[in-house]
Motif scaffolding. Structure first.
Motif, PDB file in Angstrom:
ATOM      1  N   GLY A  28       0.784  -1.230   0.000  1.00 55.73           N
ATOM      2  CA  GLY A  28       0.000   0.000   0.000  1.00 55.73           C
ATOM      3  C   GLY A  28       0.818   1.283   0.000  1.00 55.73           C
ATOM      4  O   GLY A  28       0.256   2.381   0.003  1.00 55.73           O
ATOM      5  N   MET A  29       2.144   1.134  -0.032  1.00 57.27           N
ATOM      6  CA  MET A  29       3.005   2.306   0.130  1.00 57.27           C
ATOM      7  C   MET A  29       3.682   2.720  -1.176  1.00 57.27           C
ATOM      8  O   MET A  29       3.857   1.924  -2.096  1.00 57.27           O
ATOM      9  CB  MET A  29       4.072   2.018   1.185  1.00 57.27           C
ATOM     10  N   VAL A  30       4.074   3.995  -1.194  1.00 60.44           N
ATOM     11  CA  VAL A  30       4.808   4.570  -2.320  1.00 60.44           C
ATOM     12  C   VAL A  30       6.044   5.267  -1.770  1.00 60.44           C
ATOM     13  O   VAL A  30       5.960   5.985  -0.765  1.00 60.44           O
ATOM     14  CB  VAL A  30       3.943   5.602  -3.079  1.00 60.44           C
ATOM     15  N   GLY A  78      -1.794   3.657 -10.101  1.00 65.07           N
ATOM     16  CA  GLY A  78      -1.927   5.086 -10.357  1.00 65.07           C
ATOM     17  C   GLY A  78      -0.702   5.912 -10.080  1.00 65.07           C
ATOM     18  O   GLY A  78      -0.719   7.139 -10.289  1.00 65.07           O
ATOM     19  N   PHE A  79       0.380   5.284  -9.613  1.00 66.78           N
ATOM     20  CA  PHE A  79       1.596   6.038  -9.310  1.00 66.78           C
ATOM     21  C   PHE A  79       2.813   5.303  -9.866  1.00 66.78           C
ATOM     22  O   PHE A  79       3.545   4.636  -9.140  1.00 66.78           O
ATOM     23  CB  PHE A  79       1.764   6.239  -7.806  1.00 66.78           C
ATOM     24  N   ALA A 102      -0.360   5.589  -0.558  1.00 62.11           N
ATOM     25  CA  ALA A 102      -0.715   6.229  -1.823  1.00 62.11           C
ATOM     26  C   ALA A 102      -1.799   7.285  -1.627  1.00 62.11           C
ATOM     27  O   ALA A 102      -1.849   8.283  -2.353  1.00 62.11           O
ATOM     28  CB  ALA A 102      -1.188   5.169  -2.822  1.00 62.11           C
ATOM     29  N   SER A 103      -2.656   7.103  -0.623  1.00 61.70           N
ATOM     30  CA  SER A 103      -3.747   8.053  -0.373  1.00 61.70           C
ATOM     31  C   SER A 103      -3.258   9.427   0.060  1.00 61.70           C
ATOM     32  O   SER A 103      -4.007  10.403   0.022  1.00 61.70           O
ATOM     33  CB  SER A 103      -4.692   7.486   0.687  1.00 61.70           C
ATOM     34  N   ALA A 104      -1.993   9.522   0.481  1.00 61.35           N
ATOM     35  CA  ALA A 104      -1.433  10.801   0.933  1.00 61.35           C
ATOM     36  C   ALA A 104      -0.783  11.580  -0.211  1.00 61.35           C
ATOM     37  O   ALA A 104      -0.252  12.673   0.010  1.00 61.35           O
ATOM     38  CB  ALA A 104      -0.397  10.568   2.040  1.00 61.35           C
ATOM     39  N   LEU A 105      -0.830  11.018  -1.423  1.00 57.97           N
ATOM     40  CA  LEU A 105      -0.166  11.650  -2.569  1.00 57.97           C
ATOM     41  C   LEU A 105      -1.170  12.089  -3.627  1.00 57.97           C
ATOM     42  O   LEU A 105      -2.215  11.474  -3.799  1.00 57.97           O
ATOM     43  CB  LEU A 105       0.810  10.660  -3.208  1.00 57.97           C
ATOM     44  N   PHE A 106      -0.800  13.139  -4.339  1.00 57.06           N
ATOM     45  CA  PHE A 106      -1.599  13.636  -5.461  1.00 57.06           C
ATOM     46  C   PHE A 106      -0.662  13.938  -6.620  1.00 57.06           C
ATOM     47  O   PHE A 106       0.440  14.465  -6.419  1.00 57.06           O
ATOM     48  CB  PHE A 106      -2.369  14.895  -5.062  1.00 57.06           C
TER      49      PHE A 106
END
Length: 325
Positions: A28-30, A78-79, A102-106
């Motif tokens: 779940g991480m980037v 998506g990333f 990933a939810s913390a990135l845009f």
């Protein structure tokens, strides 16, 4: 990799740039290679252990950053590596790499420089959420911005103009007032002199201001609330003055005014759909060039201490940025 490491809650002069292990990627991480990170008032409080919550020691300060995706967990979509991004985290931004959900990135628009991205997200999202959602600022209304030359203050000036409001910028020096005027303020006041509230009264034809954007706190907040119009809204954004005011309850009664809190850290958790809509609006303004984000002074990574010190001076304009890549 190199990172700023706070081992004890203390002055920034005693904080060092150190070699630490690169963060591993878990489900779940980037992992992001950071190009620039901003230094705001909250970051300064966290380093000294003076913020409302304390980061466990040791920690790397920096809540807002911009960079490119370095690697992703197999379950993340998506990333792709190389994607330019803007992100926010509890801490960890003043480092060469950071690993987060990933939810913390845009995705960052291609034409938005890392230095702009690093100083953009928190300030402008706070301003838009405060004014549009909490303060329901309407076209033709009058907004008073306290601390208008700071990072979030100047963002509020710009966003309010895009929402069709008239803006009175309150700042402590002539340079700051000129700065606010250059970014759209219709009028300015010096809140350090006696009689500044009389000037507000004159500027609003005796009516008072419809909305107050307040990242300052202290006695200034109490004075400003006394200048609010009937059915006015006072937005509590922060306490840069260092003290939390106590408002006598008879004032909201007499003024018909509302005191509304704004906590950016809770928006994503409590109102994720609202947050995403606001971010889409901000990115649309960026693409249309109707919003040109303000970047304060830019510092080299090894000069991160100077960024913290500059952020606390009376001459600081906008938000300080540390270039890492």
């Amino acid at each position: 990799m190199k990172a700023v490491v706070v081992e004890n809650y203390e002055a920034i002069d005693n904080v060092a740039l150190k070699d630490v292990a690169q963060p591993d990627i878990t489900p779940g991480m980037v992992r992001v290679r950071i190009q620039a990170a901003s230094v705001g008032f909250v970051d300064g409080l966290k380093v000294r252990g003076l913020y409302q919550t304390r980061d466990p020691l040791p920690f790397t300060p920096g809540t807002e950053f911009a960079g490119t995706v370095d690697a992703v967990a197999p379950d993340v979509e998506g990333f792709a590596p190389g994607t330019p991004v803007i992100g926010m985290a509890r801490s960890g931004g003043l480092a060469e790499y950071i690993c987060l959900p990933a939810s913390a990135l845009f995705v960052r628009p291609e034409d938005v420089a890392p230095e702009v991205g690093a100083s953009f997200f928190a300030n402008y999202l706070t301003a838009l959420y405060s004014l549009k959602v909490r303060g329901t600022l309407r076209q033709g209304e009058t907004l008073l911005v306290l601390g208008a030359a700071g990072g979030v203050g100047i963002a509020a000036v710009q966003v309010a103009k895009l929402l069709g409001a008239s803006v009175i910028a309150a700042a402590s020096t002539e340079a700051k007032r000129q700065f606010a005027t250059a970014y759209g303020a219709d009028a300015v006041v010096d809140y350090t002199v006696d009689g500044w509230r009389d000037e507000i009264k004159t500027l609003t034809s005796g009516r008072g201001v419809d909305v107050i954007f307040d990242p300052v706190g202290g006695d200034l907040s109490l004075q400003a609330f006394r200048s609010i119009a009937w059915n006015g809204r006072h937005l509590v954004v922060g306490f840069a003055a260092g003290s939390i005011p106590a408002l006598p309850f008879n004032l909201p009664l007499l003024k018909g005014g509302a005191l509304l809190g704004v906590d950016l850290a809770q928006i994503g958790r409590r109102e994720p759909d609202v947050r995403d809509q606001l971010i889409a609006q901000l990115f649309a303004w960026l693409s249309e060039k109707t919003l040109l984000p303000v970047v304060g002074k830019i510092f080299a990574f090894q000069d991160f201490r100077d960024a913290f010190k500059a952020m606390t001076t009376r001459s600081a304009l906008g938000k300080m940025v540390v270039r890492i890549d």
